[in-house]
Write a protein that holds these residues in place. Structure first.
Motif, PDB file in Angstrom:
ATOM      1  N   LEU A   1      14.213  -2.492  -3.517  1.00 46.71           N
ATOM      2  CA  LEU A   1      12.888  -2.099  -3.994  1.00 46.71           C
ATOM      3  C   LEU A   1      12.678  -0.601  -3.804  1.00 46.71           C
ATOM      4  O   LEU A   1      13.185  -0.014  -2.843  1.00 46.71           O
ATOM      5  N   PRO A   2      11.911   0.034  -4.689  1.00 51.03           N
ATOM      6  CA  PRO A   2      11.692   1.482  -4.567  1.00 51.03           C
ATOM      7  C   PRO A   2      10.720   1.872  -3.452  1.00 51.03           C
ATOM      8  O   PRO A   2      10.467   3.059  -3.261  1.00 51.03           O
ATOM      9  N   MET A   3      10.165   0.907  -2.737  1.00 55.00           N
ATOM     10  CA  MET A   3       9.273   1.214  -1.621  1.00 55.00           C
ATOM     11  C   MET A   3       9.466   0.180  -0.519  1.00 55.00           C
ATOM     12  O   MET A   3       9.903  -0.953  -0.775  1.00 55.00           O
ATOM     13  N   GLN A   4       9.159   0.586   0.708  1.00 58.26           N
ATOM     14  CA  GLN A   4       9.211  -0.332   1.832  1.00 58.26           C
ATOM     15  C   GLN A   4       7.976  -1.230   1.847  1.00 58.26           C
ATOM     16  O   GLN A   4       6.895  -0.828   1.432  1.00 58.26           O
ATOM     17  N   TYR A   5       8.170  -2.441   2.337  1.00 58.91           N
ATOM     18  CA  TYR A   5       7.026  -3.352   2.464  1.00 58.91           C
ATOM     19  C   TYR A   5       5.957  -2.756   3.378  1.00 58.91           C
ATOM     20  O   TYR A   5       4.766  -2.955   3.144  1.00 58.91           O
ATOM     21  N   THR A   6       6.375  -2.069   4.408  1.00 59.69           N
ATOM     22  CA  THR A   6       5.435  -1.523   5.382  1.00 59.69           C
ATOM     23  C   THR A   6       4.612  -0.359   4.833  1.00 59.69           C
ATOM     24  O   THR A   6       3.591  -0.001   5.418  1.00 59.69           O
ATOM     25  N   ARG A   7       5.054   0.234   3.744  1.00 59.93           N
ATOM     26  CA  ARG A   7       4.345   1.406   3.204  1.00 59.93           C
ATOM     27  C   ARG A   7       3.365   1.044   2.094  1.00 59.93           C
ATOM     28  O   ARG A   7       2.568   1.893   1.677  1.00 59.93           O
ATOM     29  N   TYR A   8       3.417  -0.184   1.617  1.00 61.23           N
ATOM     30  CA  TYR A   8       2.577  -0.547   0.474  1.00 61.23           C
ATOM     31  C   TYR A   8       1.096  -0.372   0.795  1.00 61.23           C
ATOM     32  O   TYR A   8       0.331   0.210   0.010  1.00 61.23           O
ATOM     33  N   ALA A   9       0.665  -0.887   1.962  1.00 62.33           N
ATOM     34  CA  ALA A   9      -0.758  -0.787   2.319  1.00 62.33           C
ATOM     35  C   ALA A   9      -1.192   0.660   2.486  1.00 62.33           C
ATOM     36  O   ALA A   9      -2.353   0.998   2.214  1.00 62.33           O
ATOM     37  N   LEU A  10      -0.278   1.533   2.918  1.00 60.31           N
ATOM     38  CA  LEU A  10      -0.628   2.940   3.078  1.00 60.31           C
ATOM     39  C   LEU A  10      -0.865   3.604   1.729  1.00 60.31           C
ATOM     40  O   LEU A  10      -1.714   4.488   1.605  1.00 60.31           O
ATOM     41  N   TYR A  11      -0.108   3.186   0.717  1.00 59.72           N
ATOM     42  CA  TYR A  11      -0.283   3.758  -0.620  1.00 59.72           C
ATOM     43  C   TYR A  11      -1.637   3.372  -1.230  1.00 59.72           C
ATOM     44  O   TYR A  11      -2.223   4.157  -1.983  1.00 59.72           O
ATOM     45  N   VAL A  12      -2.105   2.182  -0.925  1.00 61.70           N
ATOM     46  CA  VAL A  12      -3.344   1.686  -1.543  1.00 61.70           C
ATOM     47  C   VAL A  12      -4.464   1.597  -0.504  1.00 61.70           C
ATOM     48  O   VAL A  12      -5.364   0.759  -0.611  1.00 61.70           O
ATOM     49  N   GLN A  13      -4.433   2.469   0.485  1.00 54.62           N
ATOM     50  CA  GLN A  13      -5.431   2.423   1.555  1.00 54.62           C
ATOM     51  C   GLN A  13      -6.844   2.647   1.029  1.00 54.62           C
ATOM     52  O   GLN A  13      -7.815   2.127   1.600  1.00 54.62           O
ATOM     53  N   ALA A  14      -6.993   3.409  -0.059  1.00 57.75           N
ATOM     54  CA  ALA A  14      -8.326   3.642  -0.618  1.00 57.75           C
ATOM     55  C   ALA A  14      -8.946   2.336  -1.112  1.00 57.75           C
ATOM     56  O   ALA A  14     -10.151   2.101  -0.932  1.00 57.75           O
ATOM     57  N   VAL A  15      -8.136   1.475  -1.706  1.00 57.34           N
ATOM     58  CA  VAL A  15      -8.636   0.185  -2.191  1.00 57.34           C
ATOM     59  C   VAL A  15      -9.048  -0.692  -1.015  1.00 57.34           C
ATOM     60  O   VAL A  15     -10.092  -1.366  -1.043  1.00 57.34           O
ATOM     61  N   ILE A  16      -8.244  -0.672   0.042  1.00 57.43           N
ATOM     62  CA  ILE A  16      -8.572  -1.459   1.236  1.00 57.43           C
ATOM     63  C   ILE A  16      -9.885  -0.968   1.842  1.00 57.43           C
ATOM     64  O   ILE A  16     -10.739  -1.758   2.252  1.00 57.43           O
ATOM     65  N   GLY A  17     -10.055   0.347   1.882  1.00 63.17           N
ATOM     66  CA  GLY A  17     -11.283   0.903   2.424  1.00 63.17           C
ATOM     67  C   GLY A  17     -12.505   0.513   1.613  1.00 63.17           C
ATOM     68  O   GLY A  17     -13.564   0.193   2.169  1.00 63.17           O
ATOM     69  N   LEU A  18     -12.387   0.530   0.289  1.00 63.45           N
ATOM     70  CA  LEU A  18     -13.502   0.125  -0.564  1.00 63.45           C
ATOM     71  C   LEU A  18     -13.847  -1.345  -0.369  1.00 63.45           C
ATOM     72  O   LEU A  18     -15.025  -1.727  -0.329  1.00 63.45           O
ATOM     73  N   TYR A  19     -12.820  -2.172  -0.259  1.00 64.43           N
ATOM     74  CA  TYR A  19     -13.065  -3.598  -0.046  1.00 64.43           C
ATOM     75  C   TYR A  19     -13.784  -3.829   1.282  1.00 64.43           C
ATOM     76  O   TYR A  19     -14.761  -4.585   1.354  1.00 64.43           O
ATOM     77  N   LEU A  20     -13.312  -3.179   2.335  1.00 70.74           N
ATOM     78  CA  LEU A  20     -13.936  -3.330   3.645  1.00 70.74           C
ATOM     79  C   LEU A  20     -15.378  -2.833   3.615  1.00 70.74           C
ATOM     80  O   LEU A  20     -16.279  -3.475   4.169  1.00 70.74           O
ATOM     81  N   ALA A  21     -15.600  -1.691   2.974  1.00 72.81           N
ATOM     82  CA  ALA A  21     -16.955  -1.133   2.907  1.00 72.81           C
ATOM     83  C   ALA A  21     -17.902  -2.055   2.152  1.00 72.81           C
ATOM     84  O   ALA A  21     -19.098  -2.118   2.460  1.00 72.81           O
TER      85      ALA A  21
END
Length: 305
Positions: A89-109
């Motif tokens: 895969l072109p990215m690590q599983y552990t880095r996926y959430a870091l790439y989309v952290q803005a979406v996670i932040g919006l969901y939490l907010a």
């Protein structure tokens, strides 16, 4: 000469004498489900509410859109990997959430205030705290529901990546190891973000203020840490870069997975923490989660909020 009206005290003609009716009041003899059932019910309802299930169609729009946005990059990566027959895969599983952290932040907010602010605003907390549920049950159920909702949001894209990797016939052992590391990473992120989001949201009964406050805490802390780390890199003070990551939720998770989950650090210059510093990172992360739980217990110390 007319007769006088009768003076007897008997009942009027056609009236019935007083009768005691048995209307069937009986004590409840069914199963008493108790606190555990109430706690599970509050957890399930809070988890469903985090995705708008059981609520109006309008309430489902934002969480479902954000869930789709979270999964879309994973689906694109899988499509490219399968069509081009990649070997990894072109990215690590552990880095996926870091790439989309803005979406996670919006969901939490959006959802953390929904979980607690409405109860405070409409003063329904005393109803929850009536028997059999208690303060600890309320806090545990809300905390677990918010963490579970975040885990679903962050783990499903990893499942998509993992299934796609297996369909592309990538190495099973490597992909399984990376997938497991990714799940551990997003589990820690979910606990940390849920605690912070609920504590901030519980400070105000106004949902709008809660949304703004959660976004501010996540955005300002990450922006400040990233800026200072960048300055440290340009001034050749790289030894302080790993320690600066302790002051932002997302960089705290980044440091833990860099130290223990074989992840590539996103810190400037790749100067992530080593194992020794990683122990400090893990300790701080767990301390923040425990502190958030303690603050929520203190916040709900009084039932008549």
């Amino acid at each position: 000469m007319p007769h006088d009206a009768p003076t007897t005290g008997g009942p009027a003609r056609g009236a019935h004498p007083d009768v005691i009716h048995n209307i069937g009041y009986r004590p409840y003899e069914g199963a008493r489900l108790g606190r555990a059932y109430a706690r599970r019910s509050l957890f399930s309802q809070s988890l469903r509410g985090a995705y708008g299930l059981g609520r109006s169609a309008r309430s489902k729009v934002l969480p479902m859109i954000l869930f789709g946005v979270m999964c879309l990059p994973a689906a694109i990566v899988v499509a490219v990997a399968v069509s081009t027959k990649m070997h990894s895969l072109p990215m690590q599983y552990t880095r996926y959430a870091l790439y989309v952290q803005a979406v996670i932040g919006l969901y939490l907010a959006a959802q953390a205030p929904q979980a607690v602010s409405r109860d405070l605003r409409f003063k329904t907390v005393p109803l929850y705290f009536s028997r059999p549920i208690e303060r600890v049950d309320y806090v545990v159920a809300k905390f677990a529901a918010m963490a579970s909702a975040l885990f679903v949001l962050t783990a499903v894209p990893l499942v998509i990546l993992y299934v796609g990797a297996l369909l592309a016939k990538m190495d099973f052992a490597d992909q399984t190891k990376g997938f497991a590391q990714g799940l551990v990473s997003v589990a820690l992120l979910s606990l940390l973000f849920a605690g912070i989001g609920l504590v901030v949201a519980a400070l105000t009964p106004r949902r709008g203020f809660g949304v703004a406050a959660v976004i501010a805490v996540l955005t300002i802390s990450y922006g400040a840490v990233s800026t200072v780390q960048g300055i440290a890199l340009t001034t050749d003070h790289t030894d302080v870069i790993p320690w600066l990551g302790l002051f932002s939720p997302i960089t705290l998770v980044d440091g833990v997975q860099t130290a223990f989950l074989s992840a590539t650090s996103t810190f400037p210059g790749g100067h992530g923490p080593g194992t020794a510093a990683g122990v400090v990172y893990l300790g701080v992360l767990l301390a923040v989660v425990a502190g958030c739980y303690a603050l929520l217990m203190r916040r709900y110390r009084r039932a008549g909020l």
